[in-house]
Design a protein around this motif. Structure first.
Motif, PDB file in Angstrom:
ATOM      1  N   GLN A 123       0.849  -1.194   0.000  1.00 39.28           N
ATOM      2  CA  GLN A 123       0.000   0.000   0.000  1.00 39.28           C
ATOM      3  C   GLN A 123       0.879   1.237   0.000  1.00 39.28           C
ATOM      4  O   GLN A 123       1.969   1.231   0.567  1.00 39.28           O
ATOM      5  N   VAL A 177      -3.289   3.896  -2.415  1.00 42.57           N
ATOM      6  CA  VAL A 177      -3.222   2.963  -3.533  1.00 42.57           C
ATOM      7  C   VAL A 177      -2.841   1.592  -2.989  1.00 42.57           C
ATOM      8  O   VAL A 177      -1.886   1.470  -2.217  1.00 42.57           O
ATOM      9  N   ALA A 227      -5.541  -1.603 -13.606  1.00 46.31           N
ATOM     10  CA  ALA A 227      -5.421  -0.386 -12.803  1.00 46.31           C
ATOM     11  C   ALA A 227      -5.969   0.767 -13.625  1.00 46.31           C
ATOM     12  O   ALA A 227      -6.193   0.628 -14.827  1.00 46.31           O
ATOM     13  N   ARG A 268      -1.964   3.235 -13.423  1.00 44.79           N
ATOM     14  CA  ARG A 268      -1.759   2.333 -14.567  1.00 44.79           C
ATOM     15  C   ARG A 268      -0.525   2.746 -15.363  1.00 44.79           C
ATOM     16  O   ARG A 268       0.286   1.904 -15.764  1.00 44.79           O
ATOM     17  N   LEU A 307      -2.575  -5.953 -10.182  1.00 45.82           N
ATOM     18  CA  LEU A 307      -3.901  -5.418  -9.907  1.00 45.82           C
ATOM     19  C   LEU A 307      -3.725  -4.256  -8.941  1.00 45.82           C
ATOM     20  O   LEU A 307      -2.998  -4.383  -7.955  1.00 45.82           O
ATOM     21  N   ALA A 308      -4.356  -3.126  -9.217  1.00 45.65           N
ATOM     22  CA  ALA A 308      -4.210  -1.956  -8.349  1.00 45.65           C
ATOM     23  C   ALA A 308      -5.556  -1.269  -8.175  1.00 45.65           C
ATOM     24  O   ALA A 308      -6.406  -1.299  -9.067  1.00 45.65           O
ATOM     25  N   LYS A 309      -5.731  -0.656  -7.009  1.00 42.69           N
ATOM     26  CA  LYS A 309      -6.963   0.065  -6.709  1.00 42.69           C
ATOM     27  C   LYS A 309      -6.615   1.396  -6.064  1.00 42.69           C
ATOM     28  O   LYS A 309      -5.812   1.449  -5.134  1.00 42.69           O
ATOM     29  N   GLN A 310      -7.240   2.465  -6.572  1.00 45.91           N
ATOM     30  CA  GLN A 310      -7.073   3.794  -5.995  1.00 45.91           C
ATOM     31  C   GLN A 310      -8.213   4.045  -5.021  1.00 45.91           C
ATOM     32  O   GLN A 310      -9.372   3.842  -5.360  1.00 45.91           O
ATOM     33  N   LEU A 311      -7.873   4.507  -3.830  1.00 40.26           N
ATOM     34  CA  LEU A 311      -8.886   4.832  -2.831  1.00 40.26           C
ATOM     35  C   LEU A 311      -8.662   6.260  -2.350  1.00 40.26           C
ATOM     36  O   LEU A 311      -7.534   6.732  -2.288  1.00 40.26           O
ATOM     37  N   SER A 352      -9.004  11.493  -6.117  1.00 34.69           N
ATOM     38  CA  SER A 352      -8.959  11.265  -7.561  1.00 34.69           C
ATOM     39  C   SER A 352      -7.927  12.176  -8.226  1.00 34.69           C
ATOM     40  O   SER A 352      -7.866  12.250  -9.451  1.00 34.69           O
ATOM     41  N   ASN A 385      -2.257  10.413  -6.642  1.00 36.52           N
ATOM     42  CA  ASN A 385      -2.340   8.983  -6.938  1.00 36.52           C
ATOM     43  C   ASN A 385      -1.027   8.460  -7.510  1.00 36.52           C
ATOM     44  O   ASN A 385      -0.599   7.354  -7.180  1.00 36.52           O
TER      45      ASN A 385
END
Length: 169
Positions: A93, A101, A114, A119, A131-135, A138, A143
């Protein structure tokens, strides 16, 4: 003759690096005489072999801002330990401001899953299965910095053994 060889080598080194513009934004500063316009550019550069950097530049014209961002990105390069499957060793993280992220290794053949600037960072780093996730935020800059922060925190098995003064037997 030697100078020609040196210039060819430097050209090869320069062509290895790819640059992608994430954002060019017009920003203003209020001064006594009115508003002063300038441009802020966010650039990600990488060599697709485990090195990537995020750069930010600000200038009165777009070209100057991009050049400054590229030099800033070269100053902030990070090395990423890649596995044999072109992924990362473990889940990690990263944080920057309100952006969080999460980056996870994935199965071979799954590709880069992503979005946004995360990405772009992963592709330019040469990571193929991830695999990636933005939390949270924005904001593309936060990011990108959060993804870079996550990739800095990656550790390999041998580096952990060295830190703990253990031997592989």
């Amino acid at each position: 003759m030697l100078n020609a060889k040196k210039s060819n080598k430097t050209k090869e080194k320069e062509t290895d690096w790819q640059e992608r513009v994430i954002q060019v934004r017009r920003v203003t500063k209020v001064v006594k005489g009115g508003k002063k316009l300038s441009f802020r550019a966010i650039i990600i550069l990488g060599n697709e072999r485990g090195q990537v950097g995020v750069g930010v530049g600000k200038a009165s014209d777009v070209i100057g801002a991009v050049k400054k961002a590229v030099t800033d990105g070269r100053k902030n390069l990070i090395n990423i330990p890649l596995t044999n499957q072109n992924s990362i060793p473990h889940i990690v993280q990263g944080y920057s401001g309100a952006a969080k992220v999460i980056i996870k290794p994935s199965a071979p053949g799954s590709g880069v899953i992503a979005g946004g600037s995360v990405r772009t960072i992963l592709e330019l780093a040469g990571i193929k299965n991830i695999l990636a996730k933005q939390l949270g935020s924005s904001n593309p800059l936060n990011n990108a910095r959060a993804a870079a922060n996550a990739l800095i925190n990656l550790r390999t098995y041998t580096s952990v053994l060295n830190d703990r003064n253990l031997d592989l037997h």
